[in-house]
Design a protein around this motif. Sequence first.
Motif, PDB file in Angstrom:
ATOM      1  N   TYR A 144     -40.196   3.397 -22.638  1.00  0.00           N
ATOM      2  CA  TYR A 144     -39.357   3.672 -21.471  1.00  0.00           C
ATOM      3  C   TYR A 144     -39.348   5.171 -21.162  1.00  0.00           C
ATOM      4  O   TYR A 144     -39.538   5.577 -20.011  1.00  0.00           O
ATOM      5  CB  TYR A 144     -37.935   3.173 -21.742  1.00  0.00           C
ATOM      6  CG  TYR A 144     -36.880   3.687 -20.790  1.00  0.00           C
ATOM      7  CD1 TYR A 144     -36.799   3.205 -19.489  1.00  0.00           C
ATOM      8  CD2 TYR A 144     -35.953   4.644 -21.201  1.00  0.00           C
ATOM      9  CE1 TYR A 144     -35.826   3.665 -18.625  1.00  0.00           C
ATOM     10  CE2 TYR A 144     -34.971   5.103 -20.342  1.00  0.00           C
ATOM     11  CZ  TYR A 144     -34.912   4.617 -19.051  1.00  0.00           C
ATOM     12  OH  TYR A 144     -33.943   5.076 -18.197  1.00  0.00           O
ATOM     13  N   LEU A 145     -39.152   5.988 -22.185  1.00  0.00           N
ATOM     14  CA  LEU A 145     -39.094   7.433 -21.976  1.00  0.00           C
ATOM     15  C   LEU A 145     -40.438   7.983 -21.525  1.00  0.00           C
ATOM     16  O   LEU A 145     -40.499   8.995 -20.827  1.00  0.00           O
ATOM     17  CB  LEU A 145     -38.656   8.131 -23.271  1.00  0.00           C
ATOM     18  CG  LEU A 145     -37.219   7.831 -23.724  1.00  0.00           C
ATOM     19  CD1 LEU A 145     -36.942   8.489 -25.070  1.00  0.00           C
ATOM     20  CD2 LEU A 145     -36.216   8.313 -22.686  1.00  0.00           C
ATOM     21  N   ALA A 146     -41.513   7.314 -21.914  1.00  0.00           N
ATOM     22  CA  ALA A 146     -42.848   7.776 -21.522  1.00  0.00           C
ATOM     23  C   ALA A 146     -43.174   7.444 -20.075  1.00  0.00           C
ATOM     24  O   ALA A 146     -44.055   8.059 -19.472  1.00  0.00           O
ATOM     25  CB  ALA A 146     -43.899   7.165 -22.444  1.00  0.00           C
ATOM     26  N   THR A 147     -42.464   6.479 -19.494  1.00  0.00           N
ATOM     27  CA  THR A 147     -42.780   6.035 -18.139  1.00  0.00           C
ATOM     28  C   THR A 147     -41.956   6.722 -17.066  1.00  0.00           C
ATOM     29  O   THR A 147     -42.326   6.693 -15.896  1.00  0.00           O
ATOM     30  CB  THR A 147     -42.581   4.516 -17.999  1.00  0.00           C
ATOM     31  OG1 THR A 147     -41.210   4.194 -18.325  1.00  0.00           O
ATOM     32  CG2 THR A 147     -43.511   3.755 -18.926  1.00  0.00           C
ATOM     33  N   ILE A 148     -40.825   7.307 -17.433  1.00  0.00           N
ATOM     34  CA  ILE A 148     -39.983   7.948 -16.415  1.00  0.00           C
ATOM     35  C   ILE A 148     -40.475   9.368 -16.156  1.00  0.00           C
ATOM     36  O   ILE A 148     -41.116   9.997 -16.991  1.00  0.00           O
ATOM     37  CB  ILE A 148     -38.499   7.953 -16.825  1.00  0.00           C
ATOM     38  CG1 ILE A 148     -38.295   8.713 -18.133  1.00  0.00           C
ATOM     39  CG2 ILE A 148     -37.967   6.545 -16.935  1.00  0.00           C
ATOM     40  CD1 ILE A 148     -36.855   8.777 -18.572  1.00  0.00           C
ATOM     41  N   ALA A 245     -31.922   8.737 -19.618  1.00  0.00           N
ATOM     42  CA  ALA A 245     -32.903   9.124 -20.623  1.00  0.00           C
ATOM     43  C   ALA A 245     -32.216   9.694 -21.861  1.00  0.00           C
ATOM     44  O   ALA A 245     -32.593   9.385 -23.001  1.00  0.00           O
ATOM     45  CB  ALA A 245     -33.874  10.159 -20.042  1.00  0.00           C
ATOM     46  N   VAL A 246     -31.188  10.502 -21.649  1.00  0.00           N
ATOM     47  CA  VAL A 246     -30.435  11.057 -22.778  1.00  0.00           C
ATOM     48  C   VAL A 246     -29.755   9.931 -23.557  1.00  0.00           C
ATOM     49  O   VAL A 246     -29.781   9.895 -24.797  1.00  0.00           O
ATOM     50  CB  VAL A 246     -29.396  12.086 -22.296  1.00  0.00           C
ATOM     51  CG1 VAL A 246     -28.518  12.546 -23.460  1.00  0.00           C
ATOM     52  CG2 VAL A 246     -30.087  13.286 -21.663  1.00  0.00           C
ATOM     53  N   LEU A 247     -29.136   8.987 -22.834  1.00  0.00           N
ATOM     54  CA  LEU A 247     -28.477   7.850 -23.492  1.00  0.00           C
ATOM     55  C   LEU A 247     -29.485   7.011 -24.279  1.00  0.00           C
ATOM     56  O   LEU A 247     -29.193   6.560 -25.393  1.00  0.00           O
ATOM     57  CB  LEU A 247     -27.776   6.971 -22.457  1.00  0.00           C
ATOM     58  CG  LEU A 247     -26.450   7.474 -21.894  1.00  0.00           C
ATOM     59  CD1 LEU A 247     -25.946   6.527 -20.818  1.00  0.00           C
ATOM     60  CD2 LEU A 247     -25.408   7.627 -22.995  1.00  0.00           C
ATOM     61  N   ALA A 248     -30.647   6.797 -23.695  1.00  0.00           N
ATOM     62  CA  ALA A 248     -31.676   6.011 -24.381  1.00  0.00           C
ATOM     63  C   ALA A 248     -32.109   6.694 -25.672  1.00  0.00           C
ATOM     64  O   ALA A 248     -32.274   6.046 -26.709  1.00  0.00           O
ATOM     65  CB  ALA A 248     -32.884   5.804 -23.456  1.00  0.00           C
ATOM     66  N   ARG A 249     -32.283   7.995 -25.616  1.00  0.00           N
ATOM     67  CA  ARG A 249     -32.687   8.725 -26.821  1.00  0.00           C
ATOM     68  C   ARG A 249     -31.583   8.689 -27.872  1.00  0.00           C
ATOM     69  O   ARG A 249     -31.861   8.545 -29.069  1.00  0.00           O
ATOM     70  CB  ARG A 249     -33.026  10.173 -26.453  1.00  0.00           C
ATOM     71  CG  ARG A 249     -33.637  10.974 -27.604  1.00  0.00           C
ATOM     72  CD  ARG A 249     -34.898  10.316 -28.117  1.00  0.00           C
ATOM     73  NE  ARG A 249     -35.571  11.134 -29.132  1.00  0.00           N
ATOM     74  CZ  ARG A 249     -36.284  10.667 -30.116  1.00  0.00           C
ATOM     75  NH1 ARG A 249     -36.437   9.353 -30.254  1.00  0.00           N
ATOM     76  NH2 ARG A 249     -36.876  11.453 -30.979  1.00  0.00           N
ATOM     77  N   CYS A 250     -30.329   8.809 -27.443  1.00  0.00           N
ATOM     78  CA  CYS A 250     -29.204   8.701 -28.380  1.00  0.00           C
ATOM     79  C   CYS A 250     -29.212   7.344 -29.070  1.00  0.00           C
ATOM     80  O   CYS A 250     -29.058   7.254 -30.298  1.00  0.00           O
ATOM     81  CB  CYS A 250     -27.871   8.891 -27.638  1.00  0.00           C
ATOM     82  SG  CYS A 250     -27.510  10.579 -27.150  1.00  0.00           S
ATOM     83  N   PHE A 251     -29.387   6.289 -28.294  1.00  0.00           N
ATOM     84  CA  PHE A 251     -29.384   4.939 -28.849  1.00  0.00           C
ATOM     85  C   PHE A 251     -30.541   4.758 -29.818  1.00  0.00           C
ATOM     86  O   PHE A 251     -30.399   4.131 -30.876  1.00  0.00           O
ATOM     87  CB  PHE A 251     -29.474   3.916 -27.716  1.00  0.00           C
ATOM     88  CG  PHE A 251     -29.056   2.532 -28.118  1.00  0.00           C
ATOM     89  CD1 PHE A 251     -27.721   2.167 -28.114  1.00  0.00           C
ATOM     90  CD2 PHE A 251     -29.996   1.590 -28.514  1.00  0.00           C
ATOM     91  CE1 PHE A 251     -27.336   0.889 -28.496  1.00  0.00           C
ATOM     92  CE2 PHE A 251     -29.616   0.323 -28.901  1.00  0.00           C
ATOM     93  CZ  PHE A 251     -28.279  -0.032 -28.890  1.00  0.00           C
ATOM     94  N   GLN A 252     -31.683   5.317 -29.470  1.00  0.00           N
ATOM     95  CA  GLN A 252     -32.858   5.227 -30.335  1.00  0.00           C
ATOM     96  C   GLN A 252     -32.609   5.920 -31.670  1.00  0.00           C
ATOM     97  O   GLN A 252     -32.933   5.385 -32.741  1.00  0.00           O
ATOM     98  CB  GLN A 252     -34.053   5.859 -29.622  1.00  0.00           C
ATOM     99  CG  GLN A 252     -35.376   5.700 -30.356  1.00  0.00           C
ATOM    100  CD  GLN A 252     -36.499   6.387 -29.610  1.00  0.00           C
ATOM    101  OE1 GLN A 252     -36.347   7.538 -29.163  1.00  0.00           O
ATOM    102  NE2 GLN A 252     -37.620   5.705 -29.448  1.00  0.00           N
ATOM    103  N   LEU A 253     -32.013   7.098 -31.637  1.00  0.00           N
ATOM    104  CA  LEU A 253     -31.728   7.833 -32.870  1.00  0.00           C
ATOM    105  C   LEU A 253     -30.642   7.149 -33.690  1.00  0.00           C
ATOM    106  O   LEU A 253     -30.684   7.160 -34.933  1.00  0.00           O
ATOM    107  CB  LEU A 253     -31.317   9.266 -32.531  1.00  0.00           C
ATOM    108  CG  LEU A 253     -32.423  10.149 -31.940  1.00  0.00           C
ATOM    109  CD1 LEU A 253     -31.872  11.515 -31.562  1.00  0.00           C
ATOM    110  CD2 LEU A 253     -33.587  10.292 -32.917  1.00  0.00           C
TER     111      LEU A 253
END
Length: 418
Positions: A144-148, A245-253
């Motif tokens: 997801y982060l790579a596509t935005i 994107a920030v929320l997604a990265r937080c959730f991933q970590l």
Amino acid sequence: MNDEIQLISDGDGLAVIGDPTAVERFLVSEGLPSKDLGLKRLGSVLNIGAEAAQAGSEIAANSGRWVKLSKESAQLVEKYGLRQSSKSGLSSGVLKGNKGQIKGFVEFAKGPGSLLTNPALLAGAAGIMAQLAMQQTMDEITDYLATIDEKVDDVLRAQKDAVLADMIGVDLVIEEAMTIREQVGRVSEVTWSKVQATPVTIARTQAYALRQLDALAEKMEHKTKIGDLAKTSKEAESKVQEWLAVLARCFQLQDAIAVLELDRVLDASPEELDRHRLALRAARQNRLELITRSTERLMARMHAAAGTANTKVLLHPTTSRAVVHSSDHVAIAVVDFHGRLGIERSRQSLEARRWVDAAAEVRDKVLETGAEGVDAARHLGNETLDRARSVTGKLSSGIAERALRRRGDDEEREGKAE
């Protein structure tokens, strides 16, 4: 018994355990893609109970594969009548092969070495399944982060806020711990000591990002003029993707920390693994609900703004078009974000989809109301264009007809006066 396989489901994935040939035959017959479950990692729980040696022998002889639950694979739980435990939340059972085919539900395994009758091994398998499910989500977030357009690293580095700056350091620490885990096969006390304080920073960053989305929603809520709505909608369109994107990265970590945490518990206190797994699952669901409430509130405000724009399309065609476009863009971005985090699956309804449908409905109404508004959509059909122009033409004809009628009445009154 090499013609038996054991199935275990935790609601996110399905573990298939048994003789390698039987496991492969079952997966092929059902058409299910799978990953290695990593049964050998359960060696750390084999030092408890008198049946440790026999359980270890069974693990060595068996193969374990993990399947992510989709609509199709989830039906296997019902198809084979797996029984759910109220204590662990796991659904499990044993299937027996028949002439080379896995077919029919059989009673729970009675052998002393079976995973289903060894609580420690069953808890260990469930813990590994939870890790695989979270790692699957982590991979989807990476995609997801790579596509935005705006990658999260760019967003974080562009911020001067200390909370977001600290996030970069946390990212590096956790990635290092995950690399060590991959190489060593476990999480030592030393490795865990490096990351155990990082959840605080991640939580602060998540709260900050959610506040930014809430602020955008509140700003939209207080705008009534179409010009102000257009300006605020455009701002939301450009900013929402960044904060998602920030929320997604937080959730991933946070998922990465949970993976490391389960490994540490499995290694240090295996008897607590099942309780810890359930606690992490509850905490993860709470985070999903928090994110869902914030993002759905924003979509609701964007939808309301698009509705307001729809009512003013004849007077402000260009501005109204911009508001509807921004609303549609934000709705699609949020729905995509929800899908990557598995929010739609966990809620068991595609509730978020209704916002995209709503945005599309508002857009269609705009297109049908006036010819100028029609030009807002590139994919407009000729039929809709003709209908919109017809509406505009009738309005113009009506206005002209009433003007001529009034002029005739005025001339008639002037004639009588003379």
